[in-house]
Design a protein around this motif. Structure first.
Motif, PDB file in Angstrom:
ATOM      1  N   ASN A 123      -6.726  -1.315  -6.211  1.00 34.30           N
ATOM      2  CA  ASN A 123      -6.656  -2.225  -7.356  1.00 34.30           C
ATOM      3  C   ASN A 123      -5.606  -3.316  -7.200  1.00 34.30           C
ATOM      4  O   ASN A 123      -5.679  -4.339  -7.887  1.00 34.30           O
ATOM      5  CB  ASN A 123      -6.372  -1.442  -8.639  1.00 34.30           C
ATOM      6  CG  ASN A 123      -7.520  -0.532  -9.032  1.00 34.30           C
ATOM      7  OD1 ASN A 123      -8.662  -0.776  -8.672  1.00 34.30           O
ATOM      8  ND2 ASN A 123      -7.216   0.521  -9.769  1.00 34.30           N
ATOM      9  N   VAL A 124      -4.627  -3.113  -6.332  1.00 29.26           N
ATOM     10  CA  VAL A 124      -3.504  -4.055  -6.277  1.00 29.26           C
ATOM     11  C   VAL A 124      -3.322  -4.710  -4.915  1.00 29.26           C
ATOM     12  O   VAL A 124      -2.789  -5.821  -4.833  1.00 29.26           O
ATOM     13  CB  VAL A 124      -2.189  -3.347  -6.685  1.00 29.26           C
ATOM     14  CG1 VAL A 124      -2.266  -2.850  -8.118  1.00 29.26           C
ATOM     15  CG2 VAL A 124      -1.870  -2.195  -5.749  1.00 29.26           C
ATOM     16  N   ALA A 125      -3.746  -4.057  -3.838  1.00 26.11           N
ATOM     17  CA  ALA A 125      -3.441  -4.575  -2.502  1.00 26.11           C
ATOM     18  C   ALA A 125      -4.192  -5.866  -2.214  1.00 26.11           C
ATOM     19  O   ALA A 125      -3.596  -6.861  -1.769  1.00 26.11           O
ATOM     20  CB  ALA A 125      -3.766  -3.516  -1.441  1.00 26.11           C
ATOM     21  N   THR A 126      -5.504  -5.865  -2.439  1.00 25.63           N
ATOM     22  CA  THR A 126      -6.274  -7.076  -2.132  1.00 25.63           C
ATOM     23  C   THR A 126      -5.910  -8.264  -3.022  1.00 25.63           C
ATOM     24  O   THR A 126      -5.858  -9.398  -2.528  1.00 25.63           O
ATOM     25  CB  THR A 126      -7.783  -6.784  -2.221  1.00 25.63           C
ATOM     26  OG1 THR A 126      -8.074  -6.150  -3.470  1.00 25.63           O
ATOM     27  CG2 THR A 126      -8.217  -5.861  -1.101  1.00 25.63           C
ATOM     28  N   PRO A 127      -5.638  -8.084  -4.344  1.00 22.52           N
ATOM     29  CA  PRO A 127      -5.196  -9.247  -5.123  1.00 22.52           C
ATOM     30  C   PRO A 127      -3.865  -9.822  -4.643  1.00 22.52           C
ATOM     31  O   PRO A 127      -3.679 -11.048  -4.658  1.00 22.52           O
ATOM     32  CB  PRO A 127      -5.076  -8.688  -6.551  1.00 22.52           C
ATOM     33  CG  PRO A 127      -5.997  -7.536  -6.594  1.00 22.52           C
ATOM     34  CD  PRO A 127      -5.915  -6.934  -5.231  1.00 22.52           C
ATOM     35  N   ILE A 128      -2.946  -8.966  -4.237  1.00 26.16           N
ATOM     36  CA  ILE A 128      -1.665  -9.477  -3.748  1.00 26.16           C
ATOM     37  C   ILE A 128      -1.858 -10.219  -2.434  1.00 26.16           C
ATOM     38  O   ILE A 128      -1.212 -11.252  -2.180  1.00 26.16           O
ATOM     39  CB  ILE A 128      -0.657  -8.329  -3.614  1.00 26.16           C
ATOM     40  CG1 ILE A 128      -0.295  -7.796  -5.015  1.00 26.16           C
ATOM     41  CG2 ILE A 128       0.597  -8.776  -2.880  1.00 26.16           C
ATOM     42  CD1 ILE A 128       0.656  -6.627  -5.003  1.00 26.16           C
ATOM     43  N   ALA A 129      -2.756  -9.726  -1.584  1.00 28.14           N
ATOM     44  CA  ALA A 129      -3.076 -10.453  -0.357  1.00 28.14           C
ATOM     45  C   ALA A 129      -3.622 -11.838  -0.683  1.00 28.14           C
ATOM     46  O   ALA A 129      -3.293 -12.837  -0.033  1.00 28.14           O
ATOM     47  CB  ALA A 129      -4.086  -9.657   0.471  1.00 28.14           C
ATOM     48  N   ALA A 130      -4.465 -11.902  -1.724  1.00 24.82           N
ATOM     49  CA  ALA A 130      -5.023 -13.194  -2.133  1.00 24.82           C
ATOM     50  C   ALA A 130      -3.965 -14.107  -2.729  1.00 24.82           C
ATOM     51  O   ALA A 130      -3.991 -15.319  -2.530  1.00 24.82           O
ATOM     52  CB  ALA A 130      -6.148 -12.974  -3.144  1.00 24.82           C
ATOM     53  N   SER A 131      -3.029 -13.527  -3.491  1.00 23.19           N
ATOM     54  CA  SER A 131      -2.024 -14.349  -4.168  1.00 23.19           C
ATOM     55  C   SER A 131      -1.115 -15.064  -3.182  1.00 23.19           C
ATOM     56  O   SER A 131      -0.714 -16.203  -3.402  1.00 23.19           O
ATOM     57  CB  SER A 131      -1.189 -13.472  -5.112  1.00 23.19           C
ATOM     58  OG  SER A 131      -0.412 -12.547  -4.375  1.00 23.19           O
ATOM     59  N   LEU A 132      -0.780 -14.398  -2.096  1.00 19.47           N
ATOM     60  CA  LEU A 132       0.136 -14.982  -1.120  1.00 19.47           C
ATOM     61  C   LEU A 132      -0.588 -15.615   0.051  1.00 19.47           C
ATOM     62  O   LEU A 132      -0.051 -16.511   0.702  1.00 19.47           O
ATOM     63  CB  LEU A 132       1.095 -13.896  -0.609  1.00 19.47           C
ATOM     64  CG  LEU A 132       1.967 -13.224  -1.673  1.00 19.47           C
ATOM     65  CD1 LEU A 132       2.774 -12.099  -1.053  1.00 19.47           C
ATOM     66  CD2 LEU A 132       2.876 -14.235  -2.340  1.00 19.47           C
ATOM     67  N   ILE A 145       0.829  -1.211   0.000  1.00 14.32           N
ATOM     68  CA  ILE A 145       0.000   0.000   0.000  1.00 14.32           C
ATOM     69  C   ILE A 145       0.856   1.250   0.000  1.00 14.32           C
ATOM     70  O   ILE A 145       0.616   2.198  -0.761  1.00 14.32           O
ATOM     71  CB  ILE A 145      -0.954  -0.026   1.201  1.00 14.32           C
ATOM     72  CG1 ILE A 145      -1.989  -1.123   1.010  1.00 14.32           C
ATOM     73  CG2 ILE A 145      -1.646   1.322   1.385  1.00 14.32           C
ATOM     74  CD1 ILE A 145      -2.828  -1.406   2.230  1.00 14.32           C
ATOM     75  N   VAL A 146       1.867   1.288   0.842  1.00 16.69           N
ATOM     76  CA  VAL A 146       2.751   2.459   0.880  1.00 16.69           C
ATOM     77  C   VAL A 146       3.480   2.614  -0.451  1.00 16.69           C
ATOM     78  O   VAL A 146       3.590   3.728  -0.990  1.00 16.69           O
ATOM     79  CB  VAL A 146       3.749   2.333   2.050  1.00 16.69           C
ATOM     80  CG1 VAL A 146       4.768   3.466   2.008  1.00 16.69           C
ATOM     81  CG2 VAL A 146       3.010   2.363   3.382  1.00 16.69           C
ATOM     82  N   GLY A 147       3.968   1.504  -1.026  1.00 16.13           N
ATOM     83  CA  GLY A 147       4.655   1.582  -2.304  1.00 16.13           C
ATOM     84  C   GLY A 147       3.734   1.997  -3.437  1.00 16.13           C
ATOM     85  O   GLY A 147       4.122   2.794  -4.303  1.00 16.13           O
ATOM     86  N   SER A 148       2.504   1.482  -3.449  1.00 20.04           N
ATOM     87  CA  SER A 148       1.543   1.857  -4.495  1.00 20.04           C
ATOM     88  C   SER A 148       1.227   3.336  -4.443  1.00 20.04           C
ATOM     89  O   SER A 148       1.125   4.006  -5.477  1.00 20.04           O
ATOM     90  CB  SER A 148       0.254   1.040  -4.339  1.00 20.04           C
ATOM     91  OG  SER A 148       0.507  -0.337  -4.471  1.00 20.04           O
ATOM     92  N   ARG A 149       1.072   3.848  -3.249  1.00 14.51           N
ATOM     93  CA  ARG A 149       0.759   5.270  -3.103  1.00 14.51           C
ATOM     94  C   ARG A 149       1.892   6.148  -3.638  1.00 14.51           C
ATOM     95  O   ARG A 149       1.651   7.179  -4.279  1.00 14.51           O
ATOM     96  CB  ARG A 149       0.516   5.568  -1.618  1.00 14.51           C
ATOM     97  CG  ARG A 149       0.197   7.026  -1.308  1.00 14.51           C
ATOM     98  CD  ARG A 149      -1.152   7.424  -1.856  1.00 14.51           C
ATOM     99  NE  ARG A 149      -1.491   8.777  -1.462  1.00 14.51           N
ATOM    100  CZ  ARG A 149      -2.533   9.457  -1.910  1.00 14.51           C
ATOM    101  NH1 ARG A 149      -3.341   8.890  -2.774  1.00 14.51           N
ATOM    102  NH2 ARG A 149      -2.781  10.684  -1.495  1.00 14.51           N
ATOM    103  N   LYS A 150       3.129   5.711  -3.406  1.00 10.76           N
ATOM    104  CA  LYS A 150       4.273   6.523  -3.833  1.00 10.76           C
ATOM    105  C   LYS A 150       4.450   6.523  -5.344  1.00 10.76           C
ATOM    106  O   LYS A 150       4.919   7.509  -5.921  1.00 10.76           O
ATOM    107  CB  LYS A 150       5.543   6.018  -3.149  1.00 10.76           C
ATOM    108  CG  LYS A 150       5.594   6.333  -1.658  1.00 10.76           C
ATOM    109  CD  LYS A 150       6.910   5.913  -1.039  1.00 10.76           C
ATOM    110  CE  LYS A 150       6.972   6.295   0.441  1.00 10.76           C
ATOM    111  NZ  LYS A 150       8.265   5.888   1.057  1.00 10.76           N
ATOM    112  N   VAL A 151       4.096   5.422  -6.021  1.00 13.56           N
ATOM    113  CA  VAL A 151       4.277   5.354  -7.473  1.00 13.56           C
ATOM    114  C   VAL A 151       3.017   5.753  -8.231  1.00 13.56           C
ATOM    115  O   VAL A 151       2.993   5.696  -9.459  1.00 13.56           O
ATOM    116  CB  VAL A 151       4.714   3.938  -7.903  1.00 13.56           C
ATOM    117  CG1 VAL A 151       6.020   3.555  -7.250  1.00 13.56           C
ATOM    118  CG2 VAL A 151       3.626   2.903  -7.577  1.00 13.56           C
TER     119      VAL A 151
END
Length: 529
Positions: free
Chosen positions: A268-277, A256-262
């Protein structure tokens, strides 16, 4: 406010202001003098070109630029103009006071931009669930899963923790990041520490309750009870939930912190990555921990109770830390209902899995269950997080219950409307078929599972997956707005219910599909052996 030659021009929007705190809403009184409130319609825009033109009464008031989005009903163009004026006024005022400006309203997302940001995390999450399915397909033959089949009941409940805890954490922090509550390093660290402590408390309690549910669902109907196996389930569940939540929580915060900075929307990305791992880490931990503790039963009977006591003894420490942080204090007391109910719903799905996978005729379900459940939970979590963020950013707080929020939405509006939430629903639904085809091909190419991918099987599987996601997206549209209308923060309450419902629907539809396939003669159990 602009300064001229001895004059100051001030513009006031004397509308009611609100302040958000921990999901609650409080009215901000602008006038320093106590006087009766008037209706919003009685206020009007006033301009003062010099201080000399102000009355003595006006000088005793604080100048504040406020926009109440609920009173703007004359079209998107007027709303955009007011938002732009508010942003500029806030930036000028903050600059004059030496503070950083408030975050600007993000640009509108198109269907292409939503799909582009979602598709890669979605595929990553899908491959994570495929890996989890392969792990479950292997460990279902391990001794602990054969001798203590109730461990299967723990699988959906513990895998559902990513929806109960990690995805809720991702949704909560994504909203906070989008509205600027994590821009300050001090505020960010408070939220990080408080939320990590909070999910450790919830993980420990949910892990213990999941083991009790496994005992009730697995042994009480049969009138059989084994105390050593019950303690084994408790130790395995609590240890797995604790370690997995800690690892995934740290990963979510970094994403989340990295997504906000870029400049990427964290929703759009945090919950799928949580699901992937989440599925892979949790299932691997459950298999490893339960196997190790099962072996200890032969040598020392005190190890399992000691593991339970150790993790339970840490709970007061996490409660103390979470209570000290204002952003998590309210959730610490009010956020238990959805987590516990969602765990119960997932445990029912686990009971279905236990009764089917334990039957050799349905052994092929093991590799597909994490995939169908993970994909459905992943997609609905993205939609719920997006709708919640949209409500936080574009609508004022609901001071009174909204009667329209209690009505079920029109399915045509949910999937075919012109709004951004309808666009995202269409994008997410259209990802189901190609995504599952990719995942099925991956499973087939690695010769995993116990089922040949015939055309009949693919047809039944895709029907179950599409029906599952269709129901979930519709329920997300209704549930998030219903909770918002009742003054509840959807970030804290909606995702656990939706992901647990996804586990139940996915497992149920998949079991029904396998049962129908067995009846019509499309059966084989030797693939992958």
């Amino acid at each position: 406010m602009s300064k001229g030659a001895g004059t100051v021009e001030t513009k006031k929007y004397a509308l009611p202001a609100f302040h958000y705190s921990n999901g609650s809403v409080h009215r901000v009184t602008v006038d320093s003098q106590a006087e009766p409130r008037e209706r919003v319609e009685d206020f009007e825009l006033t301009e003062t070109t010099s201080f000399s033109e102000q009355t003595e009464r006006e000088r005793g008031r604080s100048d504040l630029v406020v926009i109440d989005c609920r009173t703007i009903t004359k079209g998107q163009g007027e709303e955009d103009a007011l938002l732009e004026n508010a942003s500029q006024s806030s930036e000028t005022d903050d600059t004059s006071r030496g503070h950083s400006p408030e975050p600007a309203v993000p640009p509108k997302e198109t269907t292409f931009s939503i799909g582009l940001q979602v598709v890669f995390p979605f595929l990553l999450a899908g491959f994570g669930t495929v890996a989890a399915g392969m792990v479950l397909d292997i460990v279902q033959h391990w001794t602990v899963f054969k001798d203590v089949t109730e461990v299967f009941i723990l699988v959906p409940a513990l895998l559902g923790l990513k929806g109960n805890l990690e995805m809720t954490l991702a949704s909560r922090l994504s909203t906070a990041a989008n509205i600027g509550h994590m821009d300050s390093p001090g505020d960010m660290w408070k939220m990080v520490v408080g939320n990590l402590a909070l999910i450790q408390v919830q993980a420990t309690v949910v892990g213990f309750l999941a083991s009790m549910a496994a005992v009730v669902f697995g042994w009480v109907p049969e009138g059989h009870f084994d105390l050593s196996h019950a303690v084994l389930l408790c130790a395995s569940s609590v240890a797995t939930a604790f370690i997995a939540s800690l690892l995934l929580g740290l990963i979510m915060i970094g994403v989340i912190v990295g997504s906000r900075k870029v400049g990427i929307n964290p929703d759009n990305v945090a919950t799928p990555i949580a699901a992937s791992l989440g599925d892979l880490i949790t299932l691997a931990l459950l298999a490893g921990v339960s196997t190790g503790l099962y072996k200890e039963l032969e040598h020392s009977g005190y190890v399992n109770p000691l593991v339970c006591a150790f993790f339970m003894a840490l709970t007061p420490l996490w409660v103390f830390i979470a209570h000290r942080v204002p952003s998590t204090r309210e959730v610490l007391y009010s956020g238990w209902e959805p987590v516990i109910i969602a765990m119960g719903i997932s445990s029912i799905g686990g009971l279905i899995l236990d009764k089917t996978v334990s039957n050799p005729n349905f052994a092929g379900m093991a590799v597909f269950t994490p995939v169908i459940n993970g994909v459905g939970g992943n997609l609905v979590a993205v939609q719920a997080s997006r709708i919640s963020t949209y409500l936080h950013m574009n609508r004022g707080p609901t001071m009174e219950p909204d009667a329209s929020a209690h009505r079920c939405p029109n399915p045509c509006h949910t999937f075919f409307g012109s709004g951004v939430n309808s666009r995202s629903a269409r994008v997410l639904f259209l990802l189901v078929a190609p995504g599952h085809l990719v995942f099925l091909y991956t499973i087939s190419s690695m010769q995993a599972g116990h089922t040949t991918l015939t055309s009949i099987f693919i047809a039944f599987y895709m029907t179950a997956a599409l029906l599952q996601v269709l129901i979930l997206l519709y329920f997300a549209d209704w549930m998030v707005h219903w909770m918002w209308g009742r003054g509840m923060d959807p970030d804290n309450f909606s995702i656990p219910y939706l992901t647990a419902l996804g586990d139940l629907l996915g497992t149920g539809f998949l079991a029904l599909s396998f049962h129908i396939l067995w009846i019509i003669g499309d059966r084989d159990t030797d693939v992958g052996d």
